[in-house]
Design an enzyme around this catalytic site. Structure first.
Site, PDB file in Angstrom:
ATOM      1  CG  PHE A   8      -1.772   1.227   1.339  1.00 42.07           C
ATOM      2  CD1 PHE A   8      -2.846   1.406   0.480  1.00 42.07           C
ATOM      3  CD2 PHE A   8      -1.508   2.212   2.285  1.00 42.07           C
ATOM      4  CE1 PHE A   8      -3.646   2.547   0.556  1.00 42.07           C
ATOM      5  CE2 PHE A   8      -2.301   3.356   2.376  1.00 42.07           C
ATOM      6  CZ  PHE A   8      -3.369   3.515   1.503  1.00 42.07           C
ATOM      7  N   GLY A   9       0.629   2.138  -0.939  1.00 39.75           N
ATOM      8  CA  GLY A   9       1.368   3.400  -1.020  1.00 39.75           C
ATOM      9  C   GLY A   9       0.440   4.574  -0.772  1.00 39.75           C
ATOM     10  CE1 TYR A  10       2.244   5.286   4.044  1.00 39.68           C
ATOM     11  CE2 TYR A  10       2.157   7.674   4.292  1.00 39.68           C
ATOM     12  CZ  TYR A  10       2.712   6.447   4.622  1.00 39.68           C
ATOM     13  OH  TYR A  10       3.761   6.389   5.514  1.00 39.68           O
ATOM     14  N   GLY A  11       2.178   7.844  -0.245  1.00 44.01           N
ATOM     15  CA  GLY A  11       3.052   9.009  -0.449  1.00 44.01           C
ATOM     16  C   GLY A  11       3.623   8.949  -1.859  1.00 44.01           C
ATOM     17  CB  SER A  12       7.069   9.120  -3.183  1.00 47.41           C
ATOM     18  OG  SER A  12       7.614   8.087  -2.397  1.00 47.41           O
ATOM     19  CD  GLU A  87      10.661   5.528   1.119  1.00 48.71           C
ATOM     20  OE1 GLU A  87      10.897   6.494   1.878  1.00 48.71           O
ATOM     21  OE2 GLU A  87      10.393   5.660  -0.077  1.00 48.71           O
TER      22      GLU A  87
HETATM   23  C1  BEZ Z   1       4.333   5.575   0.372  1.00 49.58           C
HETATM   24  O1  BEZ Z   1       3.421   4.896   0.757  1.00 49.58           O
HETATM   25  O2  BEZ Z   1       4.311   6.161  -0.659  1.00 49.58           O
HETATM   26  C2  BEZ Z   1       5.482   5.668   1.256  1.00 49.58           C
HETATM   27  C3  BEZ Z   1       5.416   6.528   2.300  1.00 49.58           C
HETATM   28  C4  BEZ Z   1       6.486   6.613   3.122  1.00 49.58           C
HETATM   29  C5  BEZ Z   1       7.595   5.830   2.902  1.00 49.58           C
HETATM   30  C6  BEZ Z   1       7.616   4.949   1.880  1.00 49.58           C
HETATM   31  C7  BEZ Z   1       6.557   4.864   1.051  1.00 49.58           C
END
Ligand code: BEZ
Length: 180
Positions: A8-12, A87
């Site tokens: 699951f991605g919520y940022g980049s 990360e």
């Molecule tokens: C993401 O979900 O995009 C993400 C957020 C923080 C660190 C790594 C990935």
């Protein structure tokens, strides 16, 4: 690993997954809210002047929209090792359940990355104008912090996802830029 895994991605990861995947699905998790509370000293800032990137804060009843990627078992270890490395500035990977959206909606076990308040780069809450100013002035090896915010906001709009925090920051940086 013998089965596909979901990440699951919520940022980049919403707009730049940069790993091999078999499927990309809009997805949502509950009980978490997205916040620009993590300091970035290795991607969108530098140790002397950290940028701000997202993490998740627990909040009962909250929903966080993002994207789930289905990754084949043959590459899963390599993908996770790559993300662990990318990360390493304060994030740990955790298991959770996601709701996959779109046709054939269903729940699935997944992994995601989380930066908790006990990591050394954690910055925590601040007023929206202060976070926006920090984002506007920060740059790191992966590029301007502003690009990270604007790309995330654009990707969330493409998903028709609501996120008061991200969109308030986007409005604030535009406002600050127009007054320069
Ligand atoms: C993401 O979900 O995009 C993400 C957020 C923080 C660190 C790594 C990935």
């Amino acid at each position: 690993m013998s089965q596909d895994i979901w990440l699951f991605g919520y940022g980049s990861l919403v707009w730049r997954p940069d790993f091999e995947h078999r499927e990309r699905r809009p997805a949502v998790i509950t009980g978490w809210t997205r916040r620009f509370w993590q300091g970035s000293t290795d991607h969108r800032g530098v140790p002397e002047a950290p940028g701000r990137v997202v993490t998740l804060a627990p909040e009962p009843g909250a929903r966080c929209h993002g994207v789930a990627y289905r990754v084949a078992p043959e590459v899963a270890d390599q993908v996770i090792a790559g993300l662990d490395h990318r990360e390493r500035g304060g994030y740990v990977s955790v298991a959770l359940e996601v709701q996959l959206l779109g046709p054939d909606p269903r729940r699935a076990p997944a992994r995601m990355y989380l930066a908790t308040p006990d990591n050394p780069n954690f910055l925590g809450p601040a007023p929206v104008p202060m976070i926006a100013q920090q984002i506007l002035r920060s740059h790191g090896p992966s590029g301007p912090n502003l690009e990270y915010l604007l790309r995330l906001a654009e990707a969330l709009r493409d998903l028709a996802a609501e996120d008061d925090h991200v969109f308030a920051l986007e409005r604030e940086v535009r406002d600050l830029q127009s007054r320069r």
